[in-house]
Design a protein around this motif. Structure first.
Motif, mmCIF file in Angstrom:
data_model
loop_
_atom_site.group_PDB
_atom_site.id
_atom_site.type_symbol
_atom_site.label_atom_id
_atom_site.label_comp_id
_atom_site.label_asym_id
_atom_site.label_seq_id
_atom_site.Cartn_x
_atom_site.Cartn_y
_atom_site.Cartn_z
ATOM 1 N N TYR A 4 9.741 7.178 5.212
ATOM 2 C CA TYR A 4 10.008 6.851 6.832
ATOM 3 C C TYR A 4 9.206 5.880 7.295
ATOM 4 N N PHE A 5 7.989 5.552 6.623
ATOM 5 C CA PHE A 5 7.043 4.400 7.490
ATOM 6 C C PHE A 5 7.176 3.123 6.782
ATOM 7 N N LEU A 6 7.985 3.233 5.602
ATOM 8 C CA LEU A 6 8.133 1.874 4.889
ATOM 9 C C LEU A 6 8.872 0.865 5.933
ATOM 10 N N ALA A 36 0.596 -1.087 0.126
ATOM 11 C CA ALA A 36 0.018 -0.066 -0.017
ATOM 12 C C ALA A 36 1.009 1.343 -0.106
ATOM 13 N N LEU A 37 2.019 1.382 0.767
ATOM 14 C CA LEU A 37 2.998 2.407 0.934
ATOM 15 C C LEU A 37 3.422 2.770 -0.371
ATOM 16 N N ILE A 38 3.978 1.648 -1.059
ATOM 17 C CA ILE A 38 4.688 1.807 -2.421
ATOM 18 C C ILE A 38 3.652 2.177 -3.529
ATOM 19 N N ALA A 96 5.840 15.031 0.808
ATOM 20 C CA ALA A 96 4.998 13.898 1.485
ATOM 21 C C ALA A 96 5.502 12.561 0.970
ATOM 22 N N SER A 97 6.166 12.520 0.023
ATOM 23 C CA SER A 97 6.915 11.057 -0.340
ATOM 24 C C SER A 97 7.943 10.818 0.451
ATOM 25 N N VAL A 98 8.652 11.954 0.886
ATOM 26 C CA VAL A 98 9.871 11.771 1.952
ATOM 27 C C VAL A 98 9.256 11.051 3.301
#
Length: 79
Positions: free
Chosen positions: A72-74, A22-24, A66-68
């Motif tokens: 961090y949460f990956l 989902a994050l990717i 926002a991408s950065v």
């Protein structure tokens, strides 16, 4: 005291791949939006509409930030 990543792994170990997918996906959509915004900004700048170009450059920069934060949460890869 544990951090966010270890707490998530302990609470839901089987959901790690779903969260990562989902994050990717969010990162890829974010990247496509950035490319579209930069393309629009360059077209507007070349056509002589700098006021529109500045706002789209700013929007693209906000998406970059926002991408950065999403990166961090990956979850970290565990061997």
């Amino acid at each position: 005291m544990s951090n966010f990543r270890t707490t998530q792994e302990q609470a839901h170990p089987q959901k790690k791949s779903m969260i990562m997918s989902a994050l990717i996906t969010v990162l890829l959509v974010n990247l496509l939006l950035q490319i579209w915004l930069l393309y629009t900004a360059l077209n507007n700048a070349l056509e002589g509409h700098p006021e529109v170009a500045y706002s789209t450059f700013i929007a693209s920069f906000v998406l970059f930030l926002a991408s950065v934060l999403w990166l961090y949460f990956l979850p970290e890869k565990v061997n």
